[in-house]
Design an enzyme around this catalytic site. Structure first.
Site, PDB file in Angstrom:
ATOM      1  N   SER A 163      -2.914 -15.802   6.019  1.00 28.03           N
ATOM      2  CA  SER A 163      -2.259 -16.379   4.846  1.00 28.03           C
ATOM      3  C   SER A 163      -1.046 -17.190   5.278  1.00 28.03           C
ATOM      4  CB  SER A 163      -1.819 -15.259   3.901  1.00 28.03           C
ATOM      5  OG  SER A 163      -0.660 -14.653   4.427  1.00 28.03           O
ATOM      6  N   LYS A 164      -0.493 -17.917   4.322  1.00 29.99           N
ATOM      7  CA  LYS A 164       0.683 -18.726   4.624  1.00 29.99           C
ATOM      8  C   LYS A 164       1.848 -17.840   5.064  1.00 29.99           C
ATOM      9  CE  LYS A 164      -0.670 -22.604   1.772  1.00 29.99           C
ATOM     10  NZ  LYS A 164      -0.462 -23.427   0.590  1.00 29.99           N
ATOM     11  N   ARG A 165       1.917 -16.645   4.501  1.00 29.46           N
ATOM     12  CA  ARG A 165       3.015 -15.732   4.840  1.00 29.46           C
ATOM     13  C   ARG A 165       2.888 -15.157   6.250  1.00 29.46           C
ATOM     14  NH1 ARG A 165       1.698 -14.839  -0.145  1.00 29.46           N
ATOM     15  NH2 ARG A 165       0.201 -13.251   0.482  1.00 29.46           N
TER      16      ARG A 165
END
Ligand code: GLU
Length: 507
Positions: free
Chosen positions: A260-262
């Site tokens: 994910s982006k995180r």
């Protein structure tokens, strides 16, 4: 010859483009180029609530860095524009109305509060074949009353009427036959109260109108496929539906779920191609470009996430990929992201790149570190000497800066304990020797150094490392005589003398 192949990447500008999106772009692009077809970039901005300013420009900047150009897009234009869905708003309603007329869709007047109430009462509430009879829509309200409501401007949406007990099939280019039960699909909204289409309607209408032949998208869109298949059928669109391929996910390094982006922040590696500043929070995330990837390394790494050519070959240029790429060789399972491997690809591309190709990016990292005193010619020579040792572009700062600047600190851990007046005298003699002799060839220099050491009863190995520390400051860098040769006679002598002063106290 130009073919009929037309593929599209259809991002929603809702944030920074994650590397998974870039890989989807890459596979679309490779397929288009391989087939002499067209790669289209279509901006799917129908969800105005999720629109993020700057996200569209960012997509173009990423494409630009990767060396990928869309044949048709909001910027390049083309015969099937506009290529931004919000500018196509007027097109979609007629298709939604056509579906209502033919009985495949209906008007729904339920307000968001009413639906919220349902959700409160019924766990996992869905608007579907089991609940639609109990809701406020044109299937339950008498025809005339529904007509009146619409004429009076009552807010309404149009929903697809999903059939009961139907198996919906399609053949995915990667997964083969895929089938869904219609009973698992809800009555998705097609046209929203603001007159904008939802993704489901817009994607089908636009793929049709833009004559898209193949649509490659992330695996997360697989559950939407039955809706798109039914819409294509119900709209009686005269061309064949595009051939779909749902690309496997890029997984977290531990294989536990989608990257994910995180995760970038969590694992300490980039997940964006170039730096992305979130306009809401102002938070900046460095991209692969910023940490020192070459676009070639980045593209190569991405291509290998879920694909190979069936051989042991791992290094592919864009040209090789266009030639070798095949949808059949895309894996079905997710591809674990491995940052160490990603860096390896970059290292290989730094090694393979000419000094001319590396000149500007290396100049940029050196300037950034406040190192400016070199000519292009000098820097090119240094790049050739040290590129084998660099994994990321900023590594050139350590590996190249001492060529242009004498060290002001020495790693003396290996010198200090063994330093004595014998070695001291050796270096004085060596510097003297240098000043009197020709200095154009590093092999010759090495010979003289070794001869002098032997003459003075020293082992070459014992004076070689101190020479490196004197010229470089640390225990790294290419062959020490190549370094001396590059920095020149005068500078070599100066550095020896400067270091001798600093080592005086270890005698
Ligand atoms: N707008 C969708 C996205 O954001 C496109 C999915 C598709 O390619 O159909 O990825």
């Amino acid at each position: 010859m130009e073919s009929t192949v037309r593929v599209r990447f259809a991002p929603s500008p809702t944030g920074g483009l994650h590397i998974g999106g870039v890989r989807t772009i890459l596979f679309n692009y490779l397929f288009a180029k391989q087939n002499n077809g067209k790669f289209i970039l279509r901006i799917e901005d129908t969800d105005q609530t999720r629109f993020v300013k700057g996200a569209e420009d960012y997509i173009y900047s990423c494409l630009n860095w990767c060396g990928i150009k869309a044949d048709e897009s909001t910027r390049a234009g083309g015969d099937y524009g506009p290529y931004r869905q919000s500018e196509r708003k007027s097109i979609y309603r007629q298709y939604a109305e056509q579906l209502v007329k033919s009985g495949y869709a209906y008007y729904a007047f339920d307000t968001s509060d009413e639906l919220e109430c349902k959700r409160q009462v019924t766990e996992n509430f869905r608007y579907d074949q089991n609940t639609r009879q109990t809701l406020r829509n044109s299937l339950n309200i008498p025809h005339e009353a529904a007509g009146n409501l619409i004429r009076e401007g009552a807010p309404h949406v149009i929903r697809i009427k999903i059939p009961k007990d139907e198996q919906i099939h399609f053949t995915d280019m990667i997964r083969g036959d895929v089938s869904f039960s219609s009973n698992d699909v809800d009555d998705k909204v097609l046209l929203k109260a603001d007159g904008m289409p939802t993704y489901h309607l817009a994607v089908v209408v636009d793929d049709y109108l833009m004559k898209i032949t193949h649509a490659f998208r992330g695996e997360e869109w697989l559950p939407s496929a039955p809706i798109h298949i039914l819409l294509w059928k119900y709209l009686c669109l005269e061309s064949e539906m595009p051939q779909w391929a749902h690309l496997p996910l890029i997984l977290k390094p531990n294989g536990n779920g989608k990257l994910s982006k995180r995760d970038g922040e969590k694992f300490g590696f980039p997940v964006y191609p170039i730096n992305w500043v979130d306009p809401a929070s102002g938070k900046k995330s460095d991209g692969f470009l910023d940490v020192g990837f070459l676009p070639e390394g980045f593209i190569n790494m991405l291509a290998m996430l879920g694909w190979n050519d069936g051989t042991e070959q791992e290094i592919f240029s864009m040209g090789d990929l266009i030639e070798k790429f095949s949808m059949q060789r895309i894996h079905k399972g997710g591809a674990k992201f491995d940052y160490e491997k990603a860096k390896w690809f970059n290292q290989e591309w730094i090694k393979r790149s000419s000094a001319k190709h590396l000149l500007n990016p290396v100049k940029a990292v050196l300037n950034n570190a406040d190192i400016h005193e070199f000519s292009d010619e000098q820097l090119s020579g240094v790049i050739e000497l040290v590129k084998e040792r660099c994994v990321l572009l900023p590594d050139f700062v350590e590996q190249a800066s001492f060529f242009f600047k004498a060290p002001d600190k020495y790693d003396t851990s290996a010198v200090k304990p063994k330093w004595d007046s014998k070695k001291h005298s050796f270096f004085i003699a060596f510097a003297d020797n240098l000043s009197k002799n020709d200095f154009s060839d590093s092999a010759n220099l090495e010979m003289k150094f070794k001869d002098l050491a032997t003459e003075q009863g020293l082992k070459t190995g014992d004076v070689m490392l101190p020479l490196r520390i004197m010229l470089v400051g640390g225990k790294f860098g290419p062959q020490v005589f190549d370094i001396a040769n590059k920095i020149g006679k005068e500078e070599t002598i100066n550095r020896i003398n400067k270091a001798l002063k600093a080592f005086e106290k270890y005698k």
